[in-house]
Design a protein around this motif. Structure first.
Motif, PDB file in Angstrom:
ATOM      1  N   PRO A 312       0.809  -1.224   0.000  1.00  0.00           N
ATOM      2  CA  PRO A 312       0.000   0.000   0.000  1.00  0.00           C
ATOM      3  C   PRO A 312       0.841   1.273   0.000  1.00  0.00           C
ATOM      4  O   PRO A 312       0.438   2.282  -0.599  1.00  0.00           O
ATOM      5  CB  PRO A 312      -0.817  -0.118   1.298  1.00  0.00           C
ATOM      6  N   ILE A 313       1.991   1.247   0.648  1.00  0.00           N
ATOM      7  CA  ILE A 313       2.854   2.436   0.700  1.00  0.00           C
ATOM      8  C   ILE A 313       3.330   2.797  -0.705  1.00  0.00           C
ATOM      9  O   ILE A 313       3.302   3.964  -1.110  1.00  0.00           O
ATOM     10  CB  ILE A 313       4.061   2.192   1.640  1.00  0.00           C
ATOM     11  N   VAL A 314       3.754   1.792  -1.457  1.00  0.00           N
ATOM     12  CA  VAL A 314       4.233   2.027  -2.830  1.00  0.00           C
ATOM     13  C   VAL A 314       3.098   2.560  -3.703  1.00  0.00           C
ATOM     14  O   VAL A 314       3.284   3.509  -4.478  1.00  0.00           O
ATOM     15  CB  VAL A 314       4.819   0.730  -3.428  1.00  0.00           C
ATOM     16  N   ILE A 315       1.909   1.956  -3.568  1.00  0.00           N
ATOM     17  CA  ILE A 315       0.771   2.387  -4.384  1.00  0.00           C
ATOM     18  C   ILE A 315       0.380   3.826  -4.065  1.00  0.00           C
ATOM     19  O   ILE A 315       0.131   4.633  -4.973  1.00  0.00           O
ATOM     20  CB  ILE A 315      -0.428   1.440  -4.172  1.00  0.00           C
ATOM     21  N   LEU A 316       0.350   4.177  -2.782  1.00  0.00           N
ATOM     22  CA  LEU A 316      -0.002   5.549  -2.395  1.00  0.00           C
ATOM     23  C   LEU A 316       1.050   6.551  -2.860  1.00  0.00           C
ATOM     24  O   LEU A 316       0.717   7.674  -3.264  1.00  0.00           O
ATOM     25  CB  LEU A 316      -0.193   5.640  -0.879  1.00  0.00           C
ATOM     26  N   LEU A 317       2.315   6.159  -2.821  1.00  0.00           N
ATOM     27  CA  LEU A 317       3.369   7.038  -3.339  1.00  0.00           C
ATOM     28  C   LEU A 317       3.194   7.250  -4.841  1.00  0.00           C
ATOM     29  O   LEU A 317       3.357   8.378  -5.338  1.00  0.00           O
ATOM     30  CB  LEU A 317       4.751   6.441  -3.048  1.00  0.00           C
ATOM     31  N   LEU A 318       2.849   6.186  -5.566  1.00  0.00           N
ATOM     32  CA  LEU A 318       2.615   6.300  -7.008  1.00  0.00           C
ATOM     33  C   LEU A 318       1.431   7.225  -7.292  1.00  0.00           C
ATOM     34  O   LEU A 318       1.489   8.054  -8.208  1.00  0.00           O
ATOM     35  CB  LEU A 318       2.351   4.919  -7.609  1.00  0.00           C
ATOM     36  N   ILE A 319       0.365   7.097  -6.513  1.00  0.00           N
ATOM     37  CA  ILE A 319      -0.811   7.956  -6.704  1.00  0.00           C
ATOM     38  C   ILE A 319      -0.454   9.413  -6.454  1.00  0.00           C
ATOM     39  O   ILE A 319      -0.862  10.310  -7.208  1.00  0.00           O
ATOM     40  CB  ILE A 319      -1.954   7.499  -5.772  1.00  0.00           C
ATOM     41  N   ASN A 320       0.347   9.668  -5.417  1.00  0.00           N
ATOM     42  CA  ASN A 320       0.782  11.041  -5.155  1.00  0.00           C
ATOM     43  C   ASN A 320       1.609  11.597  -6.306  1.00  0.00           C
ATOM     44  O   ASN A 320       1.438  12.753  -6.713  1.00  0.00           O
ATOM     45  CB  ASN A 320       1.599  11.098  -3.856  1.00  0.00           C
ATOM     46  N   ILE A 321       2.501  10.787  -6.837  1.00  0.00           N
ATOM     47  CA  ILE A 321       3.336  11.232  -7.960  1.00  0.00           C
ATOM     48  C   ILE A 321       2.469  11.532  -9.177  1.00  0.00           C
ATOM     49  O   ILE A 321       2.650  12.550  -9.861  1.00  0.00           O
ATOM     50  CB  ILE A 321       4.402  10.163  -8.293  1.00  0.00           C
ATOM     51  N   ILE A 322       1.496  10.641  -9.450  1.00  0.00           N
ATOM     52  CA  ILE A 322       0.593  10.852 -10.588  1.00  0.00           C
ATOM     53  C   ILE A 322      -0.177  12.164 -10.427  1.00  0.00           C
ATOM     54  O   ILE A 322      -0.280  12.963 -11.372  1.00  0.00           O
ATOM     55  CB  ILE A 322      -0.384   9.668 -10.719  1.00  0.00           C
ATOM     56  N   LEU A 323      -0.722  12.390  -9.230  1.00  0.00           N
ATOM     57  CA  LEU A 323      -1.512  13.600  -8.993  1.00  0.00           C
ATOM     58  C   LEU A 323      -0.648  14.856  -9.074  1.00  0.00           C
ATOM     59  O   LEU A 323      -1.083  15.883  -9.610  1.00  0.00           O
ATOM     60  CB  LEU A 323      -2.201  13.518  -7.632  1.00  0.00           C
ATOM     61  N   LEU A 324       0.565  14.791  -8.549  1.00  0.00           N
ATOM     62  CA  LEU A 324       1.460  15.952  -8.613  1.00  0.00           C
ATOM     63  C   LEU A 324       1.816  16.277 -10.064  1.00  0.00           C
ATOM     64  O   LEU A 324       1.852  17.451 -10.458  1.00  0.00           O
ATOM     65  CB  LEU A 324       2.734  15.693  -7.803  1.00  0.00           C
ATOM     66  N   MET A 325       2.063  15.248 -10.859  1.00  0.00           N
ATOM     67  CA  MET A 325       2.392  15.466 -12.266  1.00  0.00           C
ATOM     68  C   MET A 325       1.193  16.007 -13.038  1.00  0.00           C
ATOM     69  O   MET A 325       1.333  16.920 -13.862  1.00  0.00           O
ATOM     70  CB  MET A 325       2.895  14.167 -12.890  1.00  0.00           C
ATOM     71  N   LEU A 326       0.000  15.458 -12.765  1.00  0.00           N
ATOM     72  CA  LEU A 326      -1.197  15.964 -13.430  1.00  0.00           C
ATOM     73  C   LEU A 326      -1.481  17.404 -13.016  1.00  0.00           C
ATOM     74  O   LEU A 326      -1.937  18.220 -13.831  1.00  0.00           O
ATOM     75  CB  LEU A 326      -2.389  15.068 -13.100  1.00  0.00           C
ATOM     76  N   GLY A 327      -1.232  17.717 -11.750  1.00  0.00           N
ATOM     77  CA  GLY A 327      -1.455  19.078 -11.262  1.00  0.00           C
ATOM     78  C   GLY A 327      -0.568  20.099 -11.938  1.00  0.00           C
ATOM     79  O   GLY A 327      -0.888  21.296 -11.950  1.00  0.00           O
ATOM     80  N   MET A 328       0.543  19.656 -12.495  1.00  0.00           N
ATOM     81  CA  MET A 328       1.451  20.561 -13.193  1.00  0.00           C
ATOM     82  C   MET A 328       0.919  20.972 -14.560  1.00  0.00           C
ATOM     83  O   MET A 328       1.349  21.994 -15.105  1.00  0.00           O
ATOM     84  CB  MET A 328       2.829  19.908 -13.347  1.00  0.00           C
ATOM     85  N   ILE A 329      -0.006  20.187 -15.120  1.00  0.00           N
ATOM     86  CA  ILE A 329      -0.433  20.454 -16.497  1.00  0.00           C
ATOM     87  C   ILE A 329      -1.929  20.716 -16.636  1.00  0.00           C
ATOM     88  O   ILE A 329      -2.396  21.062 -17.719  1.00  0.00           O
ATOM     89  CB  ILE A 329      -0.048  19.281 -17.434  1.00  0.00           C
ATOM     90  N   PRO A 373       3.781  24.146 -15.577  1.00  0.00           N
ATOM     91  CA  PRO A 373       3.502  25.308 -16.427  1.00  0.00           C
ATOM     92  C   PRO A 373       2.088  25.884 -16.311  1.00  0.00           C
ATOM     93  O   PRO A 373       1.799  26.889 -16.938  1.00  0.00           O
ATOM     94  CB  PRO A 373       3.694  24.733 -17.839  1.00  0.00           C
ATOM     95  N   VAL A 374       1.182  25.259 -15.523  1.00  0.00           N
ATOM     96  CA  VAL A 374      -0.205  25.715 -15.536  1.00  0.00           C
ATOM     97  C   VAL A 374      -0.644  26.284 -14.189  1.00  0.00           C
ATOM     98  O   VAL A 374      -1.787  26.660 -14.027  1.00  0.00           O
ATOM     99  CB  VAL A 374      -1.155  24.543 -15.949  1.00  0.00           C
ATOM    100  N   GLY A 375       0.244  26.379 -13.208  1.00  0.00           N
ATOM    101  CA  GLY A 375      -0.139  26.838 -11.880  1.00  0.00           C
ATOM    102  C   GLY A 375      -0.742  28.230 -11.885  1.00  0.00           C
ATOM    103  O   GLY A 375      -0.034  29.223 -12.058  1.00  0.00           O
ATOM    104  N   SER A 376      -2.052  28.325 -11.689  1.00  0.00           N
ATOM    105  CA  SER A 376      -2.742  29.619 -11.799  1.00  0.00           C
ATOM    106  C   SER A 376      -2.332  30.567 -10.680  1.00  0.00           C
ATOM    107  O   SER A 376      -2.127  31.768 -10.914  1.00  0.00           O
ATOM    108  CB  SER A 376      -4.260  29.413 -11.779  1.00  0.00           C
ATOM    109  N   ALA A 377      -2.197  30.065  -9.443  1.00  0.00           N
ATOM    110  CA  ALA A 377      -1.775  30.923  -8.330  1.00  0.00           C
ATOM    111  C   ALA A 377      -0.348  31.414  -8.542  1.00  0.00           C
ATOM    112  O   ALA A 377      -0.004  32.550  -8.190  1.00  0.00           O
ATOM    113  CB  ALA A 377      -1.885  30.161  -7.004  1.00  0.00           C
ATOM    114  N   LEU A 378       0.483  30.569  -9.145  1.00  0.00           N
ATOM    115  CA  LEU A 378       1.862  30.954  -9.435  1.00  0.00           C
ATOM    116  C   LEU A 378       1.909  32.123 -10.413  1.00  0.00           C
ATOM    117  O   LEU A 378       2.678  33.080 -10.220  1.00  0.00           O
ATOM    118  CB  LEU A 378       2.606  29.753 -10.015  1.00  0.00           C
ATOM    119  N   PHE A 379       1.077  32.091 -11.443  1.00  0.00           N
ATOM    120  CA  PHE A 379       1.072  33.153 -12.436  1.00  0.00           C
ATOM    121  C   PHE A 379       0.531  34.455 -11.854  1.00  0.00           C
ATOM    122  O   PHE A 379       1.019  35.542 -12.177  1.00  0.00           O
ATOM    123  CB  PHE A 379       0.247  32.732 -13.651  1.00  0.00           C
ATOM    124  N   VAL A 380      -0.482  34.359 -10.982  1.00  0.00           N
ATOM    125  CA  VAL A 380      -1.022  35.563 -10.344  1.00  0.00           C
ATOM    126  C   VAL A 380       0.044  36.213  -9.463  1.00  0.00           C
ATOM    127  O   VAL A 380       0.268  37.424  -9.520  1.00  0.00           O
ATOM    128  CB  VAL A 380      -2.276  35.226  -9.511  1.00  0.00           C
TER     129      VAL A 380
END
Length: 426
Positions: A312-329, A373-380
């Motif tokens: 479960p630790i590995v799976i949760l780490l993978l999910i966090n990585i996926i979400l962080l990467m998706l949040g970037m775009i 590249p898509v962080g809206s708060a960052l651009f503001v």
């Protein structure tokens, strides 16, 4: 092939800068035609996606935030925060974080937090001798609390996408992680402030204290009304949001009186504009999510992750990585609507509570709001500070590390999220 058309068409449209809502609709229609699904059925899914009583709370939350934003609440919260911690070394940076914690509980929006607090705090910090990159970094990183500290209309979107998870539990569950994140960011700002020898703030005159406290507390009553009403069972989420909007209106126009009543038209216009975008996204994501389930995408992803590792630790780490990467775009609201039906079955199969995952999702995607590249708060923040994204990104590294540490704690210490909901709501 259906999955390839659905996902591939969506990604292609995003890459050529088609608005996300339209990309969701077009990719759903293309997939539906390939699968010989009646187009009318997909359109009914769009309408059905908006047929949820909990969504009525969103316009009231948006309206309350816009009213308080227009009425000068940020300046009063800055004064109130300065009264509490301004005398510490680098106190103005800590005031910035504490103000964002308070304001996030009112607006529920990181972008609103960045624009309102940042427009006051960034010039003030620069005037006091703080470096520009540091001033902007503190502002945008602390603004991430806006989607975690209740109320947050993004949590209502998650509740709907997750099939009706308790909004009250989500609000209460985000409270402690939001406070922990704020404290962690304040520690980070203090360490940097001592290293760079930033100044302390002057003591507030005693005669000003009662006014500052009363004005600050009146503004902070908005989230207290919302959370207290829901937790006590006196109000539903929708009713508490409506009462909070009325309270914000009275405080702004009849107590603070910084803006004339004629500004109501501007506030309503901005509120309707924001609401239209949110509801359009929800409607557009409904057939997309239904097709994901129809094509068994969540089940296949669950099987894939479990086959990759049964830890479960590995799976949760993978999910966090996926979400962080998706949040970037991608922006936050569409990601909530797309990721929730895919990843929620995965985490629930590991024994994670949907409320815990909701807060985890919010924290992951809030980091995306300050990540290029898509962080809206960052651009503001970059626009307010007149600073290049490249230089700001480098300055943000200590704050990214702090937020990742808090994210890992929230991921693997479920009691941080579930303690208050279990104690108060359940």
């Amino acid at each position: 092939m259906g999955i390839s058309i659905l996902i591939g068409c969506f990604i292609l449209l995003i890459m050529i800068r088609v608005p996300i809502a339209l990309a969701l609709i077009v990719s759903s229609l293309a997939t539906g035609l390939y699968l010989d699904i009646d187009v009318a059925a997909l359109m009914q899914r769009m309408v059905g996606g908006l047929n949820a009583f909990s969504l009525i709370a969103i316009p009231f939350f948006i309206l309350a935030g816009e009213i308080m934003n227009e009425g000068g609440i940020s300046r009063r919260l800055i004064n109130f925060s300065n009264l509490i911690i301004g005398k510490i070394r680098g106190g103005l940076a800590m005031v910035n974080v504490l103000t964002s914690t308070f304001f996030g509980g009112i607006s529920g929006s990181s972008v609103a937090d960045t624009s309102s607090v940042g427009s006051v705090m960034i010039p003030m910090m620069k005037k006091k001798g703080y470096d520009t990159d540091y001033s902007v970094s503190v502002t945008v990183s602390s603004a991430a609390q806006g989607v975690i500290i209740p109320p947050s209309h993004n949590m209502i979107i998650y509740s709907m996408a997750a099939g009706g998870v308790s909004i009250g539990s989500l609000f209460i569950g985000g409270l402690l992680p939001g406070i922990i994140l704020g404290l962690a960011l304040m520690i980070t700002t203090y360490i940097i402030a001592v290293k760079r020898n930033y100044p302390k703030e002057e003591r507030v005159p005693a005669k000003e204290v009662p006014r500052i406290v009363s004005e600050g507390l009146m503004g902070l009553l908005t989230p207290i009304i919302i959370i207290g009403g829901i937790v006590s069972g006196v109000f539903t989420a929708t009713e508490s949001a409506a009462i909070a909007a009325v309270y914000a209106f009275i405080i702004t126009f009849f107590v603070y009186r910084d803006v004339p009543l004629s500004h109501v038209k501007v506030i309503l216009f901005r509120s309707v504009k924001t609401l239209s975008m949110v509801l359009f996204l929800i409607a557009a994501s409904s057939p997309f999510g239904w097709l994901l389930a129809y094509l068994r995408v969540p089940a296949q992803i669950t099987e894939g992750l479990v086959s990759f590792s049964d830890n479960p630790i590995v799976i949760l780490l993978l999910i966090n990585i996926i979400l962080l990467m998706l949040g970037m775009i991608m922006d936050m609201a569409p990601l909530i609507l797309i990721a929730t039906p895919i990843l929620l079955p995965v985490v629930t199969s590991l024994g994670m509570d949907p409320v815990h995952f909701g807060v985890l999702l919010m924290l992951n995607l809030s980091i995306g709001l300050i990540t290029p590249p898509v962080g809206s708060a960052l651009f503001v923040g970059s626009a307010i500070g007149k600073l290049q994204i490249e230089k700001l990104f480098k300055s943000l590294m200590p704050f990214y590390i702090t937020m990742i540490i808090v994210l890992l704690i929230v991921t693997f210490v479920p009691q941080m999220v579930m303690f208050l909901p279990d104690l108060i709501v359940n």
